[in-house]
Design a protein around this motif. Structure first.
Motif, mmCIF file in Angstrom:
data_model
loop_
_atom_site.group_PDB
_atom_site.id
_atom_site.type_symbol
_atom_site.label_atom_id
_atom_site.label_comp_id
_atom_site.label_asym_id
_atom_site.label_seq_id
_atom_site.Cartn_x
_atom_site.Cartn_y
_atom_site.Cartn_z
ATOM 1 N N VAL A 65 0.842 -1.204 0.000
ATOM 2 C CA VAL A 65 0.000 0.000 0.000
ATOM 3 C C VAL A 65 0.876 1.253 0.000
ATOM 4 C CG1 VAL A 65 -1.708 1.326 1.303
ATOM 5 C CG2 VAL A 65 -1.963 -1.151 1.077
ATOM 6 N N MET A 68 2.847 1.722 -3.369
ATOM 7 C CA MET A 68 2.045 2.259 -4.478
ATOM 8 C C MET A 68 1.763 3.749 -4.267
ATOM 9 S SD MET A 68 1.884 -0.214 -6.537
ATOM 10 C CE MET A 68 0.680 0.360 -7.728
ATOM 11 N N GLN A 69 1.564 4.147 -3.026
ATOM 12 C CA GLN A 69 1.293 5.553 -2.754
ATOM 13 C C GLN A 69 2.504 6.426 -3.084
ATOM 14 O OE1 GLN A 69 -0.255 4.845 1.335
ATOM 15 N NE2 GLN A 69 -1.911 6.201 0.673
ATOM 16 N N HIS A 72 3.826 5.684 -7.121
ATOM 17 C CA HIS A 72 2.882 6.024 -8.193
ATOM 18 C C HIS A 72 2.016 7.227 -7.850
ATOM 19 C CE1 HIS A 72 3.997 2.571 -10.602
ATOM 20 N NE2 HIS A 72 4.088 1.918 -9.463
ATOM 21 N N LEU A 74 -0.298 7.807 -5.625
ATOM 22 C CA LEU A 74 -1.719 7.483 -5.521
ATOM 23 C C LEU A 74 -2.221 7.788 -4.114
ATOM 24 C CD1 LEU A 74 -1.710 3.957 -7.232
ATOM 25 C CD2 LEU A 74 -2.372 6.133 -8.275
ATOM 26 N N GLU A 78 -7.235 5.379 -4.169
ATOM 27 C CA GLU A 78 -6.776 4.954 -5.502
ATOM 28 C C GLU A 78 -5.920 3.690 -5.409
ATOM 29 O OE1 GLU A 78 -6.373 9.263 -7.784
ATOM 30 O OE2 GLU A 78 -4.784 8.626 -6.401
ATOM 31 N N THR A 79 -5.077 3.630 -4.376
ATOM 32 C CA THR A 79 -4.226 2.460 -4.177
ATOM 33 C C THR A 79 -5.058 1.215 -3.922
ATOM 34 O OG1 THR A 79 -2.407 3.788 -3.314
ATOM 35 C CG2 THR A 79 -2.420 1.461 -2.716
ATOM 36 N N LYS A 82 -6.774 0.089 -7.094
ATOM 37 C CA LYS A 82 -5.835 -0.534 -8.029
ATOM 38 C C LYS A 82 -5.471 -1.935 -7.568
ATOM 39 C CE LYS A 82 -1.409 -0.113 -10.391
ATOM 40 N NZ LYS A 82 -1.838 -1.107 -11.334
#
Length: 109
Positions: A65, A68-69, A72, A74, A78-79, A82
């Protein structure tokens, strides 16, 4: 049909990141790093990453988590969306649970 609930915070980090094409390279037993950011290290056994050159930033360490934050850019929502979409129908290996002996006996000296 009931959907399988995903524990987003315990997704096997290396397996997931490789499955979405993240550029990771093995740098030793249980250790990976990002091919373009050599200070981003992943410990597969502990299911954890640390981005040393960004240590003062939010989400510079943690699991999938947080990765990705920060990588990317996010939001949490959003994470999670996805991850849910990427994992729909996929089965990743489970993270082994730590086990400890119920009783420990000290050896006689």
């Amino acid at each position: 049909m009931e959907k399988h609930k995903v524990d987003f915070y315990n997704i096997p980090i290396v397996d997931y990141l490789l499955s979405i094409g993240e550029p990771l390279e093995s740098v030793g037993h249980n250790y990976y790093q990002h091919k373009h950011h050599d200070s981003l290290k992943i410990n597969q056994r502990k299911n954890y990453f640390v981005w040393n050159s960004h240590s003062s930033e939010k989400n510079s360490r943690g699991g999938v988590v947080q990765y990705m934050q920060i990588m990317h850019n996010l939001s949490l929502q959003e994470t999670l969306s996805k991850l849910s979409e990427d994992l729909d129908g996929k089965v990743l290996p489970a993270i082994p649970k730590k086990s400890y002996p119920k009783k420990f006996n000290y050896p006689n000296c």
